[in-house]
Design an enzyme around this catalytic site. Structure first.
Site, short mmCIF file in Angstrom:
data_model
loop_
_atom_site.label_atom_id
_atom_site.label_comp_id
_atom_site.label_asym_id
_atom_site.label_seq_id
_atom_site.Cartn_x
_atom_site.Cartn_y
_atom_site.Cartn_z
N LEU A 290 8.08 70.56 48.42
CA LEU A 290 6.69 70.05 49.19
C LEU A 290 5.60 70.20 47.90
CD1 LEU A 290 6.67 71.44 52.79
CD2 LEU A 290 7.13 69.16 51.90
N ASP A 291 4.85 69.29 47.79
CA ASP A 291 3.45 69.53 46.76
C ASP A 291 2.78 70.92 46.92
OD1 ASP A 291 4.44 66.92 45.88
OD2 ASP A 291 2.75 65.98 47.01
N LYS A 292 2.27 71.30 45.80
CA LYS A 292 1.42 72.54 46.03
C LYS A 292 0.48 72.58 47.20
CE LYS A 292 -1.14 75.62 43.32
NZ LYS A 292 -2.12 75.94 41.78
N THR B 83 0.67 70.78 50.00
CA THR B 83 1.47 70.63 51.12
C THR B 83 1.82 71.36 51.96
OG1 THR B 83 1.83 68.07 50.28
CG2 THR B 83 2.96 68.96 52.18
N HIS C 285 6.09 62.30 45.35
CA HIS C 285 4.93 62.22 46.09
C HIS C 285 4.91 61.00 46.91
CE1 HIS C 285 3.06 65.21 43.81
NE2 HIS C 285 2.92 64.59 42.70
#
Length: 226
Positions: free
Chosen positions: A100-102, A104, A183
């Site tokens: 997961l993105d930082k 998110t 993303h």
């Protein structure tokens, strides 16, 4: 299986530290002290560390409620990682399933089962992943339909697979995708002229994020198979 890999997985000692223990003669296999970390052994062999038996822990499956501000990695010299949140005796043997993105939040799975994590993240298995997205602008009906039909992402040759889209109040959208491009959810909304301001993963396959887990908390998934 390499001896240093076995000792690390069975003891929870970081793999970088196991060679010196092996060279010191503290590890024996079937009654013989071995001093070379790269020696390959049968995982069913009798392995002793300081005369105490070692055995592999078996498959480990964890659920984490990922908070914003930590990265989906096992280690990083300058950022806090999700494994820094995990207080588990075999933490050093674990890896993150996907990422997961930082910024998110939400459901993240962590395991020591490489085959399982590969199967879960492989696009050919079409495992659904559901996200709650907060948007900068209300999502129009036409934009929602584009997402359902598939959109062209910048730099991609093919349209995304059809998504399930539920438009909610307060500029929120629940979206389910079956891929895992870089993303992807943010890029999908950008492709229809909108912008994600907050993103939260609610589920993977049939597994929902445990509502009892606060951000940063985790629990074991006993006997879990997805």
């Amino acid at each position: 299986m390499r001896l240093d890999q076995f000792v690390s997985q069975a003891s929870g000692i970081p793999r970088s530290e196991t060679p010196k223990l092996i060279r010191a003669g503290r590890v024996s296999v079937n009654g013989v002290a071995l001093r070379k970390a790269s020696t390959h052994i049968d995982p069913t062999a009798q392995v002793l560390f300081d005369a105490e038996p070692l055995s592999l822990p078996g498959s480990i499956y964890l659920m984490l409620h990922k908070p914003a501000g930590v990265i989906s990695a096992t280690e990083d010299p300058s950022h806090r990682t999700v494994l820094d949140l995990i207080d588990h005796p075999h933490r050093h043997t674990l890896h993150v399933v996907g990422r997961l993105d930082k910024d998110t939040t939400g459901l993240l799975l962590i395991t020591n089962d490489g085959e399982w994590s590969h199967r879960l993240m492989s696009p050919k298995h079409h495992i659904p992943k559901t996200y709650l997205a907060s948007l900068a602008e209300p999502l129009t009906q036409s934009a929602a339909q584009q997402l359902r039909d598939g959109v062209q992402l910048h730099g991609e040759k093919h349209l995304t697979q059809p998504a399930t889209v539920e438009v909610l109040p307060e500029q929120q959208v629940r979206i389910t995708i079956h891929e895992g491009k870089y993303h992807q959810v943010k890029r999908m909304f950008a492709a229809v002229g909108n912008r994600v301001v907050a993103l939260h993963r609610e589920s993977i396959g049939g597994l929902q994020l445990d509502p009892q887990l606060a951000e940063g908390e985790w629990r074991v998934l006993d006997g879990f198979v997805l």
